[in-house]
Design a protein around this motif. Structure first.
Motif, PDB file in Angstrom:
ATOM      1  N   ARG A 137       8.513  27.392 -18.984  1.00  0.00           N
ATOM      2  CA  ARG A 137       7.848  27.421 -20.289  1.00  0.00           C
ATOM      3  C   ARG A 137       8.830  27.229 -21.440  1.00  0.00           C
ATOM      4  O   ARG A 137       8.415  26.912 -22.551  1.00  0.00           O
ATOM      5  N   PHE A 138      10.118  27.469 -21.172  1.00  0.00           N
ATOM      6  CA  PHE A 138      11.138  27.297 -22.196  1.00  0.00           C
ATOM      7  C   PHE A 138      12.311  26.519 -21.627  1.00  0.00           C
ATOM      8  O   PHE A 138      12.645  26.638 -20.450  1.00  0.00           O
ATOM      9  N   PRO A 162      10.214  25.532 -26.728  1.00  0.00           N
ATOM     10  CA  PRO A 162       9.132  25.542 -25.750  1.00  0.00           C
ATOM     11  C   PRO A 162       9.058  24.215 -25.010  1.00  0.00           C
ATOM     12  O   PRO A 162       9.383  23.156 -25.557  1.00  0.00           O
ATOM     13  N   LEU A 164       6.345  21.821 -23.796  1.00  0.00           N
ATOM     14  CA  LEU A 164       4.933  21.614 -24.102  1.00  0.00           C
ATOM     15  C   LEU A 164       4.212  20.909 -22.945  1.00  0.00           C
ATOM     16  O   LEU A 164       4.840  20.216 -22.133  1.00  0.00           O
ATOM     17  N   HIS A 218       5.341  31.926 -24.628  1.00  0.00           N
ATOM     18  CA  HIS A 218       4.772  30.569 -24.630  1.00  0.00           C
ATOM     19  C   HIS A 218       4.247  30.267 -23.234  1.00  0.00           C
ATOM     20  O   HIS A 218       4.927  30.529 -22.252  1.00  0.00           O
ATOM     21  N   PRO A 219       3.000  29.744 -23.074  1.00  0.00           N
ATOM     22  CA  PRO A 219       2.082  29.428 -24.167  1.00  0.00           C
ATOM     23  C   PRO A 219       1.325  30.667 -24.637  1.00  0.00           C
ATOM     24  O   PRO A 219       1.316  31.689 -23.969  1.00  0.00           O
ATOM     25  N   SER A 220       0.723  30.535 -25.796  1.00  0.00           N
ATOM     26  CA  SER A 220      -0.120  31.597 -26.309  1.00  0.00           C
ATOM     27  C   SER A 220      -1.567  31.260 -26.002  1.00  0.00           C
ATOM     28  O   SER A 220      -2.061  30.184 -26.336  1.00  0.00           O
TER      29      SER A 220
END
Length: 222
Positions: A137-138, A162, A164, A218-220
């Motif tokens: 995620r990162f 992040p 994406l 992340h993610p939210s």
């Protein structure tokens, strides 16, 4: 180490476009880095980083690795030039040659590199695609001291971005690169100020500002 009346003498090694070199040039010009780039050295005669240096009247040297019988001979010539220019700190900025243990040990504690991943995850090449394929995620960038093992040296500073859902290797690389341009000048600034201390694998920054409860999610889903 530099003295208050003697700016840090920095050498930068490049193989390509030199965008991180430009960030260091700008950092010196703005006063963010209390130092002076005294040499830009490349193994690639066509590297655009050489042109960047010339635009700022920075001395340049080319050591074409193809003209040397082995890595040891190539690294010996690099060392000779770096000593000739009295470099106190050597920054690798997209320098695409694996350096010998003898070279890294000679410059131990004054040799920095920037890597486009959150080390120790994803060392080596094609790291943005590695991060995407792994589903992390990162990702981000890491400035570290160089040791004989590739991308394994003590970490000075990292920046996190992040990953994406629609990222490609190129789009993720571009997002990381913007952070590289932020953190490399900071790491060099701290070195020039004498604020970095190295104990084993750990780098301590004197007077660091740390947020104990800081977190990124992340993610939210909300």
């Amino acid at each position: 180490m530099p003295t208050p009346s003697s700016p840090l003498r920095i050498a930068v090694l490049v193989s390509g476009s030199g965008s991180n070199l430009q960030a260091l040039i700008d950092g010196c010009a703005s006063g963010l880095i209390p130092g002076q780039i005294v040499l830009v050295l490349s193994n690639n005669p066509e590297a655009f980083g050489i042109e960047r240096a010339k635009r700022h009247q920075i001395p340049t040297e080319v050591v074409n690795h193809r003209l040397y019988a082995n890595r040891a001979a190539f690294d010996q010539e690099l060392t000779r030039l770096l000593e000739q220019y009295e470099a106190q700190l050597v920054c690798l900025a997209g320098f695409m040659r694996v350096l010998t243990a003898e070279f890294t040990q000679h410059f131990a504690g004054r040799l920095l590199n920037i890597h486009p991943a959150l080390l120790p995850a994803f060392p080596g090449l094609h790291v943005q695609q590695q991060a995407i394929d792994a589903g992390v995620r990162f990702s981000g960038a890491t400035v570290h001291f160089v040791v004989p093992e590739v991308d394994a040296g003590p970490i000075v500073v990292q920046a996190v971005v992040p990953v994406l859902a629609d990222d490609t290797a190129d789009s993720l690389a571009a997002r990381i690169l913007r952070q590289e341009h932020r953190i490399y000048p900071l790491a060099v600034r701290w070195f020039a100020q004498g604020r970095l201390s190295l104990t084993g694998k750990r780098v301590q920054l004197r007077d660091a500002q740390e947020e104990r409860e800081a977190a990124l999610i992340h993610p939210s889903g909300e």
